[in-house]
Design an enzyme around this catalytic site. Structure first.
Site: not given
Ligand code: UFG
Length: 344
Positions: A127, A152, A156
């Protein structure tokens, strides 16, 4: 019969899309999945898309004896794609030992069995989380690994090292570590897609559930970041594009197309998109409104990260092709399909 590939976690989101692309490319697929975050109907979806039912074993990769039997039952497995892992960032903070056990032990079992059974290569699901908040954007594979923000993320990083150390010790196989950015969307047939259990933690499932009325409104986590519109930026990559990269990686290892025994590739589009831009794109692509409000930042969120995918483009010979709008439309079709089937 094509070459036999073991796909652990093959009933999951990325695993199922990869099983489809492997079968489309002529590989014979054996799926092992403990169904902890998926269900057997996914195997039916893969079958409807490809016309071929993959072999399926309901098993946990931590069960070493059980895994040994799988390698015996399907002789001649040439490659492994190891998706099976726990992946909820928040849960990993609450249950670190569960995450270390699930993610580390399963990989060690696979690596040992690969040696015993003469398997030629492994693709490991890593990741972009290993980069943390990169100092330079877009981030390439030479960027430093930052201290993990969650158990988590740490699994990785450790798993990447376990693979490297095993190969450097002389294990007679190759490895490709694929660092995914943010996989989204669903198969264009809407036969398979992302199926989150309970309240989604990730943006796209929460967004599509809001658009269809299951959730009242989407919370945008922060608009005071140092980005053009203040919301976080990610590199959203179509899941079918991502799946295809695994087929290219497997071909590369089985045909020994590289001098390196371990290689690492970023899998992203090279395009950073903010949360607010993503909501706009979804509304444009589908014509469906997404009620949303700005709330405070989510703890542990990276401000902005997107890929430099040059190595994947030039060395691996793979490029993300789908547009963001088409990808978001596919996520919406999948959500509608879940409604039609009465699943949610
Ligand atoms: N977000 C919102 N509202 C929500 C959910 C997410 O605004 O209800 C935003 C988050 O703040 C972020 C973006 O949408 O800016 C993406 O969020 P996700 O949770 O979809 O994805 P992430 O980038 O946080 O997480 C992903 C993977 C993880 C990994 C991570 C590393 O899902 O497995 O990237 O940064 F660890």
């Amino acid at each position: 019969m094509g070459k036999k590939i073991l796909v652990t976690g093959g009933a999951g989101y990325i695993g199922s899309h990869t099983a489809v692309e492997l079968q489309n490319a002529g590989y014979e697929v054996v799926i092992v999945d403990n169904l902890s975050n998926s269900n057997e109907a996914v195997i039916d979806g893969i079958t409807r898309i490809t016309g071929i039912r993959p072999a399926f074993e309901h098993l946990d990769c931590n069960d070493r004896e059980g895994m040994h039997k799988v390698f015996e039952k399907y002789p001649g497995i040439e490659g492994v794609i190891h998706f099976a892992a726990s992946k909820a960032v928040g849960e990993s903070v609450q249950k670190p030992l569960l995450y270390y056990r699930n993610n580390l032990v399963s990989l060690m079992n696979i690596l040992e069995l690969m040696q015993e059974f003469g398997v030629k290569g492994i693709v490991f699901s890593s990741s972009c989380t290993v980069y943390g908040q990169p100092d330079v954007l877009p981030v390439d594979e030479s960027a430093p690994i930052k201290p993990a923000l969650s158990p988590y993320g740490n699994t990785k990083q450790i798993c990447e090292e376990i693979v490297r150390d095993t190969i450097h010790s002389g294990a007679a196989y190759r490895a490709i570590l694929l660092r995914y950015f943010n996989p989204i969307g669903a198969h264009p047939t809407a036969e398979i897609g992302e199926l989150p259990l309970g309240v989604p933690q990730n943006l796209i499932p929460y967004l599509t559930q809001t658009a269809i009325g299951i959730r009242k409104e989407l919370s945008v986590f922060g608009n005071d970041y140092n980005t053009p519109d203040g919301s976080c930026i990610r590199d959203y990559i179509n899941v079918v594009d991502l799946a295809k990269a695994h087929v290219v990686a497997m071909n590369r290892m089985l045909n020994a197309l590289s001098d390196e025994a371990v290689e690492v590739f970023n899998l992203g589009t090279g395009r950073g998109v903010s949360v607010l831009e993503l909501i706009n794109s979804f509304e444009r692509a589908t014509g469906v409104a997404v009620p949303h409000k700005i709330v405070g930042r989510r703890k542990g969120d990276i401000e902005q990260v997107w890929a430099n995918p040059d190595r994947a483009n030039n060395v691996l010979g793979w490029t993300a092709e789908e547009s963001l709008d088409d990808t978001l439309a596919s996520a919406w079709r999948w959500q509608e399909k879940l409604r039609e089937r009465g699943i949610m």
